[in-house]
Write an enzyme that holds these catalytic residues in place. Structure first.
Site, PDB file in Angstrom:
ATOM      1  N   SER A 132     105.927  95.304  46.560  1.00 46.75           N
ATOM      2  CA  SER A 132     105.029  94.338  45.898  1.00 46.75           C
ATOM      3  C   SER A 132     104.180  93.682  46.975  1.00 46.75           C
ATOM      4  CB  SER A 132     105.849  93.250  45.194  1.00 46.75           C
ATOM      5  OG  SER A 132     105.004  92.219  44.723  1.00 46.75           O
ATOM      6  N   TYR A 145     111.885  86.059  45.334  1.00 44.13           N
ATOM      7  CA  TYR A 145     111.299  87.374  45.038  1.00 44.13           C
ATOM      8  C   TYR A 145     110.567  87.923  46.258  1.00 44.13           C
ATOM      9  CZ  TYR A 145     108.572  90.985  42.612  1.00 44.13           C
ATOM     10  OH  TYR A 145     107.996  92.183  42.221  1.00 44.13           O
TER      11      TYR A 145
END
Ligand code: NAP
Length: 253
Positions: A132, A145
């Site tokens: 990501s 995250y």
């Protein structure tokens, strides 16, 4: 690519994983569609002529059984299973959620990779990690995250160095904002308003098929071509913090 080659896609029951399984099947791959929700992977496998597999990447026994049930030939592994949970500042973060993120995105991904690595090397194959842009930099509320995705990236990076003399390539595909049905909903514990706000006013966030296309392309490349990292964002997201939103279409933006 021979039409008999086998690809494993984790997290194939929705979003980017399902779209990737479809894209690879369209290119002639036999796709093992793996995730926890059996009904979803069975439906997808039936649709694309693939192989359904129930897999919980956080469960050692599940990964062992999954690996044991696969054939000898595995040429592509797409490590896509993952998630974000919550967006609280560090001071208030739910560390149980952090543990689940790390268990899935980092440890689970690594566990599946370890289990399939001998077959991937033997097949002169490829491993794609769906990381990501959250791995690039911290943002407010993103520590859990961002950290998990950065750790996943480090697994890919270390493996590329460790396996430089082996016939396998390691690829890091880092998407920015992708509107999938479940990702934001899961992040915000089913709060649809909060999930919808992630994409509010963004003309065209990426969709799962956009990311799938990058994986399909990498999978189609000759064996000597190593796409180390591929960052893919919507045009409206020039950087993690630079998102163009038109919240009132009547007003000039
Ligand atoms: P999604 O639709 O929520 O897909 C996540 C997938 O992971 C599901 O198929 C889920 O299936 C699977 N999964 C979760 N925990 C698992 C486990 N323990 N074992 C096996 N499978 C598990 O989200 P998405 O948007 O497609 O995201 C896919 C990947 O892209 C994730 O790694 C995510 O971090 C990354 N990503 C997403 C975005 C975005 O904006 N959407 C951006 C950058 C990166 P089951 O629940 O059936 O197991």
């Amino acid at each position: 690519m021979s039409s008999t080659r086998t690809a494993v896609v984790t997290g194939a029951s929705s979003g980017i994983g399902a779209a990737t399984a479809r894209a690879l099947a369209g290119d002639g791959w036999t796709v093992v569609c793996a995730a926890r929700r059996q009904d979803r992977v069975e439906a997808l496998a039936a649709e694309i002529g693939g192989v359904p597999a129930v897999l919980d990447v956080t469960d050692r026994a599940s990964v062992q059984a999954f690996a044991a049930g696969l054939g000898e030939e595995v040429s592509l592994l797409v490590n896509n299973a993952g998630m974000a949970l919550g967006q609280e500042p560090v001071a208030e973060a739910d560390l149980d959620a952090w543990e689940r993120m790390y268990a899935t995105n980092v440890i689970g991904t690594t566990r599946v990779t370890q289990a399939l690595l001998p077959r991937l090397i033997k097949a002169e194959g490829k491993i794609v990690f769906i990381t990501s842009t959250a791995a690039d930099t911290a943002y407010e509320g993103g520590a859990g995250y961002c950290g998990a995705k950065a750790a996943e990236r480090m697994v890919a990076g270390a493996m590329r160095l460790e396996l430089v003399d082996q016939p396998v390539t390691i690829h890091d595909v880092a998407p920015g904002m992708v509107r999938t049905d479940e990702f934001a909903l899961n992040r915000y514990a089913g709060d649809a308003d909060r999930a919808g706000a992630v994409y509010a006013g963004v003309a065209e966030p990426l969709v799962a098929e956009d990311v799938a296309e990058t994986v399909r392309w990498i999978a189609s490349l000759p064996r000597h071509v190593d796409v180390d990292r591929l960052t893919v964002r919507p045009r409206a997201q020039a950087a993690q913090h630079k998102v163009h939103r038109v919240l009132d279409p009547g007003r000039p933006s």
